[in-house]
Design an enzyme around this catalytic site. Sequence first.
Site, PDB file in Angstrom:
ATOM      1  N   LYS A  68       0.840  -1.199   0.000  1.00  0.00           N
ATOM      2  CA  LYS A  68       0.000   0.000   0.000  1.00  0.00           C
ATOM      3  C   LYS A  68       0.872   1.244   0.000  1.00  0.00           C
ATOM      4  O   LYS A  68       2.046   1.227   0.392  1.00  0.00           O
ATOM      5  CB  LYS A  68      -0.938   0.021   1.216  1.00  0.00           C
ATOM      6  CG  LYS A  68      -0.245   0.115   2.592  1.00  0.00           C
ATOM      7  CD  LYS A  68       0.112   1.524   3.014  1.00  0.00           C
ATOM      8  CE  LYS A  68       0.845   1.546   4.350  1.00  0.00           C
ATOM      9  NZ  LYS A  68       1.417   2.885   4.673  1.00  0.00           N
ATOM     10  N   ASP A 101      -2.360  -2.051  10.364  1.00  0.00           N
ATOM     11  CA  ASP A 101      -2.594  -2.024   8.915  1.00  0.00           C
ATOM     12  C   ASP A 101      -3.240  -3.301   8.391  1.00  0.00           C
ATOM     13  O   ASP A 101      -3.616  -3.359   7.211  1.00  0.00           O
ATOM     14  CB  ASP A 101      -1.270  -1.819   8.168  1.00  0.00           C
ATOM     15  CG  ASP A 101      -0.767  -0.385   8.241  1.00  0.00           C
ATOM     16  OD1 ASP A 101      -1.594   0.537   8.405  1.00  0.00           O
ATOM     17  OD2 ASP A 101       0.464  -0.185   8.128  1.00  0.00           O
TER      18      ASP A 101
END
Length: 287
Positions: free
Chosen positions: A11, A136
């Site tokens: 990401k 995350d």
Amino acid sequence: MNQITKKGYGKINLTLDVVGLMPNGYHELDMVMQTVDLYDEVTVKKTDSGISVSSNTGKIPNDESNLAYKAAKVLMDEFGVGEGVDISIQKRIPIAAGMAGGSADCAATLKAVNELFDLGLSDQELCDRGVKLGADVPYCIMEGTRRAQGIGEVLTKLPAVPQAHIVLAKPDISVSTAFVYGEIDKITPCNKPDTEAMIEALENGDIKKVASNICNVLEEVTIPKHGIVSVIKDVLTEKGALGAMMSGSGPTVFGIFDDRKKAEDAANALEAMEGMEQVHLTGFYNK
């Protein structure tokens, strides 16, 4: 089925703002997160007993401290799975680089174990377990274009980012996430993300507006300590990036391009620089 392979996507942060400190000591964040088409492959294979981890690099642990190991153990303990698993990780995402590579492997393992042993958990139920392993991890389970709040686990789906060419550059340095978040409390960042403007740009499908609204407050801690981050941003901008920024606490920097040739030139220029560990030319990933 005796084994299954899952992709764990890296990401980047299109925006990252630290909006406060929570009672538990964690920082309260407001971010727009985006997966990129750079992924690790995690293969989980049934064995008679125990959990083992291996990878194509010596830079990540292969014991119980590995997030993928923890992911398997959490589900197998909870559901009383009598067999074991061997977890093989093919790393491509830069390590300790602000791209959630460890969390991506953790998310891929949760999905793989869930399917391999027919546990029947939904993505949200996997997120509920994953957040206990890493902030995350829920995002890495859900993927795509999302606003992430709280410690990163409160996720809101956003319109998919318009496709573009993305250059990722990881210099050969390490950045301590704990240090960066500790230092951010001591300063007042000069630049703060306009999250609503970013969401409007996504709603309008305007990649130039998306690129002009990228902002990460953690740059103001990392860049003074690691000047190469600023150098990489400058190279990307000089080569025609619509916008360039550090992801997470760094040190990976990404550039957004609407022209493939300019992106290729930028990637080639960065690969020729001293002190570069990894350079990738890729794109955004949305399911």
